[in-house]
Design an enzyme around this catalytic site. Structure first.
Site, PDB file in Angstrom:
ATOM      1  N   GLY A   1     -18.740  53.010  32.780  1.00  0.00           N
ATOM      2  CA  GLY A   1     -20.026  52.671  33.388  1.00  0.00           C
ATOM      3  C   GLY A   1     -21.104  52.674  32.315  1.00  0.00           C
TER       4      GLY A   1
ATOM      5  N   GLY B   1     -13.756  55.882  32.563  1.00  0.00           N
ATOM      6  CA  GLY B   1     -15.024  55.448  33.162  1.00  0.00           C
ATOM      7  C   GLY B   1     -15.846  54.692  32.141  1.00  0.00           C
TER       8      GLY B   1
ATOM      9  CE  LYS C   1     -28.411  65.811  38.453  1.00  0.00           C
ATOM     10  NZ  LYS C   1     -28.059  65.620  37.043  1.00  0.00           N
TER      11      LYS C   1
ATOM     12  CB  VAL D   1     -22.282  57.312  29.686  1.00  0.00           C
ATOM     13  CG1 VAL D   1     -21.961  58.120  28.445  1.00  0.00           C
ATOM     14  CG2 VAL D   1     -23.579  57.813  30.324  1.00  0.00           C
TER      15      VAL D   1
END
Ligand code: NAI
Ligand code: PHE
Length: 330
Positions: free
Chosen positions: A156, A154, A54, A158
């Site tokens: 957003g 959420g 990452k 996705v």
């Protein structure tokens, strides 16, 4: 900025770039370590020939992003010579990837016009949908979301796509987001219920789907959960491993985040196949998340361990096998 390659037993490390206003370098590195480990396990469990890594950039994605920063990031990744392949994550966009691609070919989430999958959140939400189906099958005997109550935290990139898959399948959907504009936009177009963000995890529903930030399953929230299943995309949902045990003790089926959120990385890495990105093949691979989640449930039951541990067993077994294969003399 920092790139962390966690494990390359299965192949080059693949993981997204997160840009976030971390308080300090320690906090950023700590997040990178947790996220990179998650990618090792995500890629292993998804059957991908890639390890995990990452990259984190300290900064406010709304204010601190410049062409110079992104191209410098691209050059830095290029110096790793293909050991690290990257894509979008929280705080980075397809447009950012296009700028980085000017400096390095080791960027896998690109717009369709540049041979990539485009918005990888679509594939991620399809994978979450498959994970939800597998969990419904286990708890209710049928994978069909029709008539099931599902709470999405959420909406957003996705969450928004997931809501559409769920509504198409006949589920009753409730949403919450701290961004009121997003809530209003979705609620004006689709038939969804809306609750305040601090209430969404407490609802008496079949499935709670965390699609915002990590650590939402913790000693404070778990006693308040009203769901039978937790299955969402947010990376690192368990604040600690004990929280995975707490969920099991409460009889809530937890879909380990890295098992069900592999759709984005699967679609990004598909573009490295000979002949380039193939949407049909990529969707087909993402749909295997249904089976993988079923395998996790089976290991959990056979070994009498919580699902978060069963997922680790699945991933660690594959890494151990390939490590052994790679040690064979040629
Ligand atoms: P996003 O940034 O587009 O959406 C996150 C949404 O959550 C935003 O609308 C934000 O306002 C909302 N939010 C933040 N805190 C909240 C809270 N306390 N309550 C309710 N809503 C809240 O991010 P995206 O891409 O949709 O990703 C969501 C999660 O899934 C992240 O944790 C990400 O790491 C993970 N993920 C995303 C993948 C992708 O392909 N985009 C792939 C794998 C994991
Ligand atoms: N953000 C994606 C995830 O957490 C990571 C990703 C990596 C996506 C590489 C595409 C390519 O799974």
């Amino acid at each position: 900025m920092d790139v962390l390659c966690h494990d390359t037993t299965l192949g080059p490390a693949a993981g997204g770039i997160r840009m976030w206003p971390y308080q300090n370098e320690y906090e950023a590195i700590q997040d990178a370590v947790r996220l990179a480990r998650g990618m090792t396990y995500k890629n292993a469990a998804a059957g991908l020939p890639f390890g995990g890594g990452k990259c984190v950039i300290i900064g406010d994605p709304q204010k601190d992003k410049t062409e110079g920063l992104l191209r410098a990031m691209g050059r830095f990744i290029h110096r790793l010579g293909g050991l690290f392949l990257t894509g979008i994550d929280v705080g980075t966009t397809l447009q950012d990837m296009v700028l980085m691609r000017l400096e390095t070919p080791y960027v896998v989430t690109l717009p369709e016009s540049l041979g990539g999958p485009g918005n990888s959140a679509v594939a991620t939400s399809f994978g979450i949908f498959q994970g939800i189906r597998a969990c419904l099958k286990e708890v209710f005997g049928s994978p069909l979301p029709q008539g099931r109550n599902i709470a999405v935290q959420g909406i957003g990139a996705v969450g928004n796509e997931l809501v559409k898959y769920l509504l198409d399948a006949g589920a009753v959907v409730t949403i919450a987001d701290i961004d009121q504009h997003k809530v209003d936009a979705l609620a004006s177009e689709y038939k969804v219920n809306v609750v305040p963000p601090e209430k969404i995890h407490t609802l008496d529903v079949d499935v709670y789907s965390p699609c915002a930030m990590g650590a939402v399953l913790n000693e404070h929230t778990i006693p308040e959960l009203g769901c039978k299943i937790v299955c969402g995309s947010a990376n690192n949902q368990l604040a600690t491993e004990q929280d995975g045990d707490r969920l099991a003790q409460r009889g809530i089926l937890y879909a380990p985040d890295y098992i069900v959120s592999a759709g984005g990385v699967i679609s990004g890495l598909d573009s490295l196949q000979p002949g380039g990105f193939n949407r049909q093949r990529s969707i087909e691979t993402v749909s295997h998340i249904y089976r993988t989640m079923g395998n996790v449930i089976a290991i959990s039951k056979e070994q009498g361990i919580p699902t978060y541990r069963a997922a680790d067993v699945l991933a660690e077994q594959r890494i151990a096998t390939i490590r052994q294969v790679k040690s064979l003399a040629m």
